[in-house]
Scaffold this motif. Structure first.
Motif, mmCIF file in Angstrom:
data_model
loop_
_atom_site.group_PDB
_atom_site.id
_atom_site.type_symbol
_atom_site.label_atom_id
_atom_site.label_comp_id
_atom_site.label_asym_id
_atom_site.label_seq_id
_atom_site.Cartn_x
_atom_site.Cartn_y
_atom_site.Cartn_z
ATOM 1 N N GLY A 38 -0.669 -58.992 31.416
ATOM 2 C CA GLY A 38 0.347 -60.005 31.146
ATOM 3 C C GLY A 38 1.570 -59.480 30.411
ATOM 4 N N GLU A 45 4.857 -59.836 32.370
ATOM 5 C CA GLU A 45 5.160 -61.110 33.027
ATOM 6 C C GLU A 45 6.401 -61.808 32.481
ATOM 7 O OE1 GLU A 45 3.461 -60.843 35.451
ATOM 8 O OE2 GLU A 45 1.673 -59.801 34.731
ATOM 9 N N SER A 46 6.578 -61.758 31.140
ATOM 10 C CA SER A 46 7.689 -62.518 30.547
ATOM 11 C C SER A 46 9.026 -61.787 30.638
ATOM 12 C CB SER A 46 7.370 -62.796 29.075
ATOM 13 O OG SER A 46 7.312 -61.557 28.381
#
Ligand code: B12
Length: 215
Positions: free
Chosen positions: A189, A192-193
């Motif tokens: 993750g 992802e941002s």
């Protein structure tokens, strides 16, 4: 992998024999027994990534880790002349790239290695430093006008500051492509941002990226 060379080098490091470790590593490249990429991948990187302190005293371990890092850093800086020699006949990619680590990120050995790998591929690559504040990154982009900015991030906590920096780069310099890499992106993750153009990790990724952007 040349196990004998690795073991010899590790013996010098285990004994904190700075002079022998540096002399030995440089002699491998000087005598053309190893090229820069092999030295970095097979000896220098694992000597840090696999670092384990065999003593219980934490203070001594920290001191040992710092000493080893400083030996590796000296070797890397001394290897720059070989990087220039090895990249002499390489066709220039014709792209500028600045490599750095963002604010709060002190792990810089990977970033320095990556800047050398990029040079060897024919990029006009410059390592501008560790723990680089957002304002300095933006002013470096303004002054230097690179095609790419590469951020090396090791600690996953620094993904937050990396997001702030990359968002601002995209806002003020949308034409500049952003590359990220480093151990933080091995965590699920992590990317992802972020609004980035490339997430690269290995030397293979760098070679592929080089072919893609030279085309
Ligand atoms: C040396 C070291 C330090 C040195 C760094 C000195 C320096 N000048 O760089 C010092 C002592 C400062 C340090 C401090 C800390 N460290 Co430290 N450190 C290490 C150690 C032993 C080696 C890191 C290293 O240089 N590896 C060798 C390089 C070549 O590998 P690399 O960085 O992964 O880079 C390669 C790839 O990732 C890739 N790559 C990297 N960047 C990029 C970028 C791009 C664009 C691309 C394409 C590829 C790429 O290419 C490189 C070459 O193959 C690691 C152990 C480990 N397992 O890695 C811990 C480690 C990274 N540290 C750790 C920690 C926790 C810390 C501290 C928080 C400790 C503390 N409590 O103070 C502080 C944080 C400081 C900070 N604010 O950043 C943890 C991180 C854990 C995590 N959360 O993931 C590790 C993993 C140790 C552990 N097992 O717990 N550390």
């Amino acid at each position: 992998m040349d196990i004998k060379a690795y073991e010899t080098f590790m013996q010098f490091l285990k004994h904190e024999d700075r002079d022998q470790a540096i002399t030995y590593a440089l002699s491998l490249v000087e005598s053309k027994q190893m090229d820069i990429e092999t030295l970095y991948q097979d000896l220098l990187a694992p000597s840090l990534s696999l670092f384990q302190c065999e003593i219980d005293d934490e203070d001594i371990c920290i001191w040992k880790e710092h000493l080893r890092t400083s030996i590796i850093r000296t070797i890397l800086e001394s290897c720059y002349k070989f990087v220039l020699e090895e990249s002499k006949d390489k066709k220039p990619v014709g792209k500028k790239i600045v490599v750095l680590t963002p604010s709060f990120e002190y792990h810089e050995i990977g970033a320095i290695m990556v800047s050398h790998y990029l040079r060897l591929e024919g990029f006009d690559a410059h390592y501008i430093g560790a723990n680089t504040p957002k304002s300095e990154i933006l002013s470096a982009i303004r002054a230097y006008e690179p095609d790419f900015v590469a951020l090396s991030v090791t600690n996953p906590y620094n993904i937050v500051v990396t997001k702030q920096i990359t968002d601002e780069i995209k806002k003020f310099f949308p034409e500049v492509k952003i590359v990220v890499g480093g151990q933080a992106f091995n965590h699920e993750g992590a990317k992802e941002s972020l609004k980035v153009d490339y997430v690269l990790q290995s030397l293979y990724d760098i070679k592929k990226f080089s072919m893609e952007v030279s085309a």
